[in-house]
Scaffold this motif. Structure first.
Motif, PDB file in Angstrom:
ATOM      1  N   GLY A   1       0.809  -1.218   0.000  1.00  0.00           N
ATOM      2  CA  GLY A   1       0.000   0.000   0.000  1.00  0.00           C
ATOM      3  C   GLY A   1       0.833   1.254   0.000  1.00  0.00           C
ATOM      4  O   GLY A   1       0.430   2.266   0.596  1.00  0.00           O
ATOM      5  N   GLY A   2       1.984   1.221  -0.674  1.00  0.00           N
ATOM      6  CA  GLY A   2       2.816   2.420  -0.788  1.00  0.00           C
ATOM      7  C   GLY A   2       2.221   3.410  -1.771  1.00  0.00           C
ATOM      8  O   GLY A   2       1.065   3.296  -2.183  1.00  0.00           O
ATOM      9  N   ARG A   3       3.020   4.364  -2.204  1.00  0.00           N
ATOM     10  CA  ARG A   3       2.513   5.435  -3.066  1.00  0.00           C
ATOM     11  C   ARG A   3       2.021   4.909  -4.406  1.00  0.00           C
ATOM     12  O   ARG A   3       0.967   5.320  -4.896  1.00  0.00           O
ATOM     13  CB  ARG A   3       3.608   6.488  -3.286  1.00  0.00           C
ATOM     14  CG  ARG A   3       4.043   7.205  -2.016  1.00  0.00           C
ATOM     15  CD  ARG A   3       5.165   8.169  -2.291  1.00  0.00           C
ATOM     16  NE  ARG A   3       4.689   9.353  -2.992  1.00  0.00           N
ATOM     17  CZ  ARG A   3       5.472  10.179  -3.687  1.00  0.00           C
ATOM     18  NH1 ARG A   3       6.774   9.909  -3.809  1.00  0.00           N
ATOM     19  NH2 ARG A   3       4.970  11.238  -4.292  1.00  0.00           N
ATOM     20  N   ILE A   4       2.779   3.999  -5.015  1.00  0.00           N
ATOM     21  CA  ILE A   4       2.368   3.459  -6.309  1.00  0.00           C
ATOM     22  C   ILE A   4       1.126   2.586  -6.162  1.00  0.00           C
ATOM     23  O   ILE A   4       0.183   2.676  -6.964  1.00  0.00           O
ATOM     24  CB  ILE A   4       3.517   2.653  -6.948  1.00  0.00           C
ATOM     25  CG1 ILE A   4       4.675   3.594  -7.339  1.00  0.00           C
ATOM     26  CG2 ILE A   4       3.024   1.895  -8.182  1.00  0.00           C
ATOM     27  CD1 ILE A   4       4.324   4.610  -8.406  1.00  0.00           C
ATOM     28  N   GLY A   5       1.105   1.741  -5.128  1.00  0.00           N
ATOM     29  CA  GLY A   5      -0.072   0.920  -4.894  1.00  0.00           C
ATOM     30  C   GLY A   5      -1.307   1.768  -4.650  1.00  0.00           C
ATOM     31  O   GLY A   5      -2.387   1.495  -5.204  1.00  0.00           O
ATOM     32  N   GLU A   6      -1.161   2.801  -3.847  1.00  0.00           N
ATOM     33  CA  GLU A   6      -2.290   3.692  -3.572  1.00  0.00           C
ATOM     34  C   GLU A   6      -2.743   4.414  -4.838  1.00  0.00           C
ATOM     35  O   GLU A   6      -3.942   4.574  -5.084  1.00  0.00           O
ATOM     36  CB  GLU A   6      -1.914   4.719  -2.509  1.00  0.00           C
ATOM     37  CG  GLU A   6      -3.061   5.668  -2.174  1.00  0.00           C
ATOM     38  CD  GLU A   6      -2.694   6.719  -1.148  1.00  0.00           C
ATOM     39  OE1 GLU A   6      -3.562   7.546  -0.816  1.00  0.00           O
ATOM     40  OE2 GLU A   6      -1.534   6.734  -0.683  1.00  0.00           O
ATOM     41  N   ALA A   7      -1.791   4.847  -5.649  1.00  0.00           N
ATOM     42  CA  ALA A   7      -2.141   5.548  -6.886  1.00  0.00           C
ATOM     43  C   ALA A   7      -2.952   4.659  -7.815  1.00  0.00           C
ATOM     44  O   ALA A   7      -3.913   5.107  -8.449  1.00  0.00           O
ATOM     45  CB  ALA A   7      -0.866   6.025  -7.596  1.00  0.00           C
ATOM     46  N   LEU A   8      -2.576   3.384  -7.892  1.00  0.00           N
ATOM     47  CA  LEU A   8      -3.311   2.460  -8.755  1.00  0.00           C
ATOM     48  C   LEU A   8      -4.716   2.201  -8.204  1.00  0.00           C
ATOM     49  O   LEU A   8      -5.689   2.141  -8.961  1.00  0.00           O
ATOM     50  CB  LEU A   8      -2.536   1.159  -8.903  1.00  0.00           C
ATOM     51  CG  LEU A   8      -3.073   0.156  -9.939  1.00  0.00           C
ATOM     52  CD1 LEU A   8      -3.311   0.820 -11.285  1.00  0.00           C
ATOM     53  CD2 LEU A   8      -2.109  -1.018 -10.092  1.00  0.00           C
ATOM     54  N   ILE A   9      -4.817   2.072  -6.895  1.00  0.00           N
ATOM     55  CA  ILE A   9      -6.145   1.910  -6.281  1.00  0.00           C
ATOM     56  C   ILE A   9      -7.018   3.122  -6.589  1.00  0.00           C
ATOM     57  O   ILE A   9      -8.189   2.994  -6.970  1.00  0.00           O
ATOM     58  CB  ILE A   9      -6.009   1.719  -4.755  1.00  0.00           C
ATOM     59  CG1 ILE A   9      -5.331   0.391  -4.449  1.00  0.00           C
ATOM     60  CG2 ILE A   9      -7.389   1.778  -4.080  1.00  0.00           C
ATOM     61  CD1 ILE A   9      -4.887   0.256  -3.010  1.00  0.00           C
TER      62      ILE A   9
END
Length: 266
Positions: free
Chosen positions: A4-12
């Motif tokens: 749930g880092g920045r990239i994961g959050e951005a994709l969500i």
């Protein structure tokens, strides 16, 4: 979504904004505090890795390269089934699909993706490479997912190190150019605030022209560069100082470093 880092959050965020139902999204994040933040922000469920992969159509691995082996082990320990057509999408830099495939059920599709940080503002350039078992229909699914946060291209995995040098690391080159232009503008007597506004909007506008005009960078540059004018004087100095050679060397160095990092994670 594992990580749930920045990239994961951005994709969500991109998926939710594109109309994917939050109830269909599950996040596995090792930090309880971070997991709670994501659940509150997007209304998605948070579970352990083993629980989150059960029944999932797509499993996105968005963790640091050093965490991949442990994550894949936990994925394999979950209720996954190669016959279910589950797809593993790896956003972990430098990790080849061959690191995943032997530890997963036979025939499971793995797709490697090199994203970049503009994903955080919905303007990513994501490049995907299929593993041995990834078929066109799997790539179509991944393309749809990545398309919620920007543009998507496909290359053979043998070219992913070059992609890393160009688009993966590319935003930093533009930020460096902007930084240099701002410093130069201050040297010409402008305030830093004014210089920053001028440079930022100039880069934004130029990027929009590259994206929408249908003209090549060479054509766009030529249209601004009148013979004997101010732009010609500036471009001449940039060429004299070896701008093209510097970029060639820089991208080559980035590609070689990507290869080295990939070997280090073998």
């Amino acid at each position: 979504m594992i990580g749930g880092g920045r990239i994961g959050e951005a994709l969500i965020a991109g998926l939710v904004e594109a109309g994917f139902a939050p109830k269909d999204l599950v996040v596995a994040e090792k930090s309880p505090t971070r997991a709670a933040e994501i659940a509150k922000e997007f209304g998605v469920a948070t579970r352990s890795i083993a629980d989150s992969v059960e029944g999932a159509d797509v499993i996105v691995v968005a963790v640091k390269p050093s965490d991949v082996d442990a994550v894949v082990t936990q994925i394999a320990a979950g209720e996954i089934d190669g016959e279910q057509e589950q797809i593993i999408v790896s956003l972990a830099a430098g990790i080849p699909t061959s690191r995943f495939e032997p530890k997963l059920p036979a025939g499971m599709a793995v797709v490697r993706v090199m994203p970049n940080t503009p994903m955080l503002v919905g303007e990513a350039m994501s490049v995907m490479s299929p593993g041995r078992h990834a078929r066109p229909e799997h790539l179509d699914v991944v393309r749809k997912i990545l398309g919620t946060v920007g543009k998507v291209a496909e290359v053979p995995e043998s070219q992913i190190d070059a992609v890393t040098a160009v688009s993966g690391s590319g935003p930093a080159y533009f930020f460096l150019v902007a930084e240099a232009m701002i410093d130069a503008a201050v040297g010409l007597g402008l305030t830093r605030a004014t210089a920053t506004e001028l440079v930022n909007q100039t880069m934004t506008g130029a990027a929009a022209m590259l994206d929408r005009s249908g003209e090549t960078p060479t054509e766009l540059r030529a249209a601004v560069t009148s013979p004997g004018g101010t732009t010609a004087a500036a471009v001449s100095e940039l060429e004299r100082n070896g701008l093209r050679a510097a970029f060639l060397d820089a991208l080559d160095a980035a590609k070689k470093r990507s290869v080295d990092l990939g070997r280090a994670h073998e």
